[in-house]
Write a protein that holds these residues in place. Sequence first.
Motif, PDB file in Angstrom:
ATOM      1  N   UNK A  38       0.803  -1.221   0.000  1.00  0.00           N
ATOM      2  CA  UNK A  38       0.000   0.000   0.000  1.00  0.00           C
ATOM      3  C   UNK A  38       0.837   1.272   0.000  1.00  0.00           C
ATOM      4  N   UNK A  39       1.923   1.248  -0.782  1.00  0.00           N
ATOM      5  CA  UNK A  39       2.795   2.411  -0.871  1.00  0.00           C
ATOM      6  C   UNK A  39       2.730   3.015  -2.278  1.00  0.00           C
ATOM      7  N   UNK A  40       3.197   4.262  -2.387  1.00  0.00           N
ATOM      8  CA  UNK A  40       3.178   4.971  -3.667  1.00  0.00           C
ATOM      9  C   UNK A  40       4.361   5.915  -3.740  1.00  0.00           C
ATOM     10  N   UNK A  41       4.747   6.272  -4.977  1.00  0.00           N
ATOM     11  CA  UNK A  41       5.774   7.292  -5.159  1.00  0.00           C
ATOM     12  C   UNK A  41       5.150   8.594  -5.659  1.00  0.00           C
ATOM     13  N   UNK A  42       3.873   8.802  -5.376  1.00  0.00           N
ATOM     14  CA  UNK A  42       3.206  10.041  -5.780  1.00  0.00           C
ATOM     15  C   UNK A  42       3.862  11.275  -5.181  1.00  0.00           C
ATOM     16  N   UNK A  43       4.565  11.107  -4.075  1.00  0.00           N
ATOM     17  CA  UNK A  43       5.147  12.251  -3.360  1.00  0.00           C
ATOM     18  C   UNK A  43       6.649  12.347  -3.603  1.00  0.00           C
ATOM     19  N   UNK A  44       7.119  11.711  -4.654  1.00  0.00           N
ATOM     20  CA  UNK A  44       8.540  11.673  -4.977  1.00  0.00           C
ATOM     21  C   UNK A  44       9.137  13.084  -4.941  1.00  0.00           C
ATOM     22  N   UNK A  45      10.320  13.254  -4.319  1.00  0.00           N
ATOM     23  CA  UNK A  45      11.271  12.231  -3.854  1.00  0.00           C
ATOM     24  C   UNK A  45      10.938  11.628  -2.493  1.00  0.00           C
ATOM     25  N   UNK A  46       9.902  12.148  -1.815  1.00  0.00           N
ATOM     26  CA  UNK A  46       9.482  11.515  -0.565  1.00  0.00           C
ATOM     27  C   UNK A  46       8.737  10.216  -0.878  1.00  0.00           C
ATOM     28  N   UNK A  47       8.421   9.471   0.182  1.00  0.00           N
ATOM     29  CA  UNK A  47       7.769   8.178   0.034  1.00  0.00           C
ATOM     30  C   UNK A  47       6.580   8.145   0.973  1.00  0.00           C
ATOM     31  N   UNK A 379       1.029   6.905 -22.031  1.00  0.00           N
ATOM     32  CA  UNK A 379       1.924   7.967 -22.505  1.00  0.00           C
ATOM     33  C   UNK A 379       2.580   7.588 -23.825  1.00  0.00           C
ATOM     34  N   UNK A 380       1.769   7.094 -24.763  1.00  0.00           N
ATOM     35  CA  UNK A 380       2.207   6.746 -26.114  1.00  0.00           C
ATOM     36  C   UNK A 380       3.225   5.610 -26.151  1.00  0.00           C
ATOM     37  N   UNK A 381       3.318   4.820 -25.106  1.00  0.00           N
ATOM     38  CA  UNK A 381       4.202   3.657 -25.059  1.00  0.00           C
ATOM     39  C   UNK A 381       3.348   2.415 -24.842  1.00  0.00           C
ATOM     40  N   UNK A 382       3.668   1.349 -25.570  1.00  0.00           N
ATOM     41  CA  UNK A 382       2.936   0.094 -25.442  1.00  0.00           C
ATOM     42  C   UNK A 382       3.617  -0.790 -24.403  1.00  0.00           C
ATOM     43  N   UNK A 383       2.845  -1.235 -23.414  1.00  0.00           N
ATOM     44  CA  UNK A 383       3.355  -2.106 -22.357  1.00  0.00           C
ATOM     45  C   UNK A 383       2.654  -3.457 -22.419  1.00  0.00           C
ATOM     46  N   UNK A 384       3.386  -4.503 -22.073  1.00  0.00           N
ATOM     47  CA  UNK A 384       2.788  -5.837 -21.975  1.00  0.00           C
ATOM     48  C   UNK A 384       3.693  -6.745 -21.162  1.00  0.00           C
ATOM     49  N   UNK A 385       3.117  -7.857 -20.703  1.00  0.00           N
ATOM     50  CA  UNK A 385       3.858  -8.858 -19.933  1.00  0.00           C
ATOM     51  C   UNK A 385       4.281  -9.993 -20.861  1.00  0.00           C
ATOM     52  N   UNK A 386       5.573 -10.193 -20.994  1.00  0.00           N
ATOM     53  CA  UNK A 386       6.095 -11.328 -21.751  1.00  0.00           C
ATOM     54  C   UNK A 386       6.335 -12.482 -20.786  1.00  0.00           C
ATOM     55  N   UNK A 415      -3.525  -1.888 -16.850  1.00  0.00           N
ATOM     56  CA  UNK A 415      -4.148  -0.694 -17.420  1.00  0.00           C
ATOM     57  C   UNK A 415      -3.258   0.489 -17.067  1.00  0.00           C
ATOM     58  N   UNK A 416      -3.465   1.584 -17.750  1.00  0.00           N
ATOM     59  CA  UNK A 416      -2.682   2.783 -17.471  1.00  0.00           C
ATOM     60  C   UNK A 416      -3.540   3.896 -16.941  1.00  0.00           C
ATOM     61  N   UNK A 417      -2.901   4.783 -16.190  1.00  0.00           N
ATOM     62  CA  UNK A 417      -3.539   6.032 -15.789  1.00  0.00           C
ATOM     63  C   UNK A 417      -2.465   7.101 -15.654  1.00  0.00           C
ATOM     64  N   UNK A 418      -2.650   8.191 -16.406  1.00  0.00           N
ATOM     65  CA  UNK A 418      -1.661   9.257 -16.446  1.00  0.00           C
ATOM     66  C   UNK A 418      -0.292   8.677 -16.782  1.00  0.00           C
ATOM     67  N   UNK A 419       0.676   8.828 -15.894  1.00  0.00           N
ATOM     68  CA  UNK A 419       2.025   8.348 -16.210  1.00  0.00           C
ATOM     69  C   UNK A 419       2.334   7.025 -15.523  1.00  0.00           C
ATOM     70  N   UNK A 439       6.268   5.782 -15.158  1.00  0.00           N
ATOM     71  CA  UNK A 439       7.047   5.903 -16.392  1.00  0.00           C
ATOM     72  C   UNK A 439       8.073   7.026 -16.293  1.00  0.00           C
ATOM     73  N   UNK A 440       7.682   8.151 -15.716  1.00  0.00           N
ATOM     74  CA  UNK A 440       8.581   9.301 -15.680  1.00  0.00           C
ATOM     75  C   UNK A 440       9.739   9.101 -14.711  1.00  0.00           C
ATOM     76  N   UNK A 441       9.521   8.340 -13.648  1.00  0.00           N
ATOM     77  CA  UNK A 441      10.572   8.152 -12.636  1.00  0.00           C
ATOM     78  C   UNK A 441      11.288   6.806 -12.782  1.00  0.00           C
ATOM     79  N   UNK A 442      10.705   5.885 -13.517  1.00  0.00           N
ATOM     80  CA  UNK A 442      11.318   4.575 -13.679  1.00  0.00           C
ATOM     81  C   UNK A 442      11.309   3.746 -12.413  1.00  0.00           C
ATOM     82  N   UNK A 443      10.306   3.939 -11.555  1.00  0.00           N
ATOM     83  CA  UNK A 443      10.257   3.245 -10.269  1.00  0.00           C
ATOM     84  C   UNK A 443       9.034   2.338 -10.179  1.00  0.00           C
TER      85      UNK A 443
END
Length: 609
Positions: A38-47, A379-386, A415-419, A439-443
């Motif tokens: 139940x964690x998020x990086x919405x507050x990056x750089x904080x956690x 964000x215009x990138x295609x993601x999938x699980x191989x 599914x995606x939402x925003x970034x 996507x923007x932070x790579x985390x």
Amino acid sequence: MKLPKLNVKNDSLSVITTFNGLNRNLRIGENEFADMQNMTNDYYPAFGNRKQRGIIKTLTNPMGVCGGEKLSYVDDNKLYYDESLVLQLDATDEERQLVMMGAYLCVFPDGIVYNTIDHTHATIENSKTSTGAITMRMCKLDGTEFTDQNTYIGTTAPSNTSQYPYWLDTSQSDSVILKMWSSTYSMWTSVATTYVKISSTGIGEGFKEYDSVKVSGIRTKGYNDYDFNDTLIVYAADTDYIIVAGLMDLYYQQAAEYPITVSRELPKMDFICEMNNRLFGCRYGLNNAGDFVNEIYACKLGDPTNWNSFPGLQGDSYIASCGSEGAFTGAVAYGGYVFFFKEDGFHKLYGNAPSNFQMIWRPCRGVAKGSSKSIAVVDEILFFKSRDAVVAYDGSEDTISVKLGLEPLFDAVACGYRNKYYISMRDQEYKYKLYVYDITKGTWTIEDDMRCKYMVYANNATYLFDWSNTIYAINNEYIYLYNFPSDNLFPADDLYPGYVNLAPYEGVREWSFTTGDLGMDNPYNKYVKRINLRMQQDVNSKVKIEVEYDSSGDWEYVTEHYADKKRNYEIPIAVRRADHIRLRISGWGEFRLFSLTRAVEGGSGEDES
């Protein structure tokens, strides 16, 4: 007196103020975490802990979903569009695929096309068998019939052109032609296209102009060896007749004991998607005729009910066989192309019409079996699980799941939402986690243990359908209705002032995160002496801190901290000497971690030179 010189061991401090989320590998950074809930990086750089989800509703048995402008889904064989029941489907346990094509909501394998504008629906498959006598007459496109009163049949032209303006020229038995007298040029001219009206009670019900139909049971042939038992184009239709192209005697009648069948067919397909006003599908397995196929299909341009229309026009349907090995595992339209995935690669379809369609095969990592629902564009990138990774594709493939470790993961739904890319997966022990990739932070972060059946983006909101049949919204745009200005305005929370709460929240969420091994990178027997946490707690929140020494597997309680108001706190943690330690921080309520400071002291093995 000369006293001996003492070596003073000064503490060295390591301050971490940027936190990079999850890393399940053996060696991870000081600012990464080995596990979390139940964690998020919405507050990056904080956690911090994630926002609550809205609970939209609980269904009976969700069987398929579709995103877009409005949310569509099938619940217990009932089709819903924009929260309204629009159609009762046939009772079955089969999962549905829902695809939007303009205003049409298409339901497979039922073959239902629901018009979201006028709220009518049609079936793709339609089959009618005659129950009475069948008549066939030569006619014009508008249905006007040729009779022996105005049409002459013979090897020579009729002399009385006013009585017989039409002449069925049989002078060449293998090339019979219908001709029309031109008073302007005083000559006979050929009629380019001739038509036949096939009539019987109810035979044309459910068919429309330009449908491609399969006709069977007709016991006569037309002129020039024309066979009506074939796939034909319907040029006009009404309840009791259809008009098709053909050339024959002026009149033919077939007894009721020899029925005919007119049908419009839908091919069996594994996966369906939409691009450029066409539906595209693929099939690896038995087709309707019981033959094994490895094929790709496209419907007629703008018409999802016709999949076998081949008059040679730009709007034709399309069928192509594939030479690649293995079953299809997913399909998606992306970047102006259609991708048909298998586990070891994909077919990529180029072009905008059957006349210029081209298809290539690219051997690479494809979508894993059971993970067709992991395909999402964010964000215009295609993601999938191989099979062995989560992949980002924008023309080339990039592995983004290195930090999820080496353990294989299966049955992905995403599914995606925003970034962010949300993906629910299970491990080999069938334990599910909802992972989130920024996507923007790579985390990466982990939200919870939710096992998702479907995820979809619609109504400017992202929905999760879990296996308890509950629908959640994971973003506040749906949970809150903007209502400003308004007489009944009241604040909902700090981030969304002026919003009115429309959906209930999920209950209290316990959160936690666990560091990696702290101290493994300390040379000369240095050890962690003290840890300071700088954090923020909201009112009525709790933080619990535990320590594990030298990978013992035992978590020792350190302290708990309760907040009676929202403010920042600094928590010192004294730890005993050990080769390495781990911290586990857990609690409930709103929490933000701003910094983690380590004080490291040198041990007896330190180089004193």
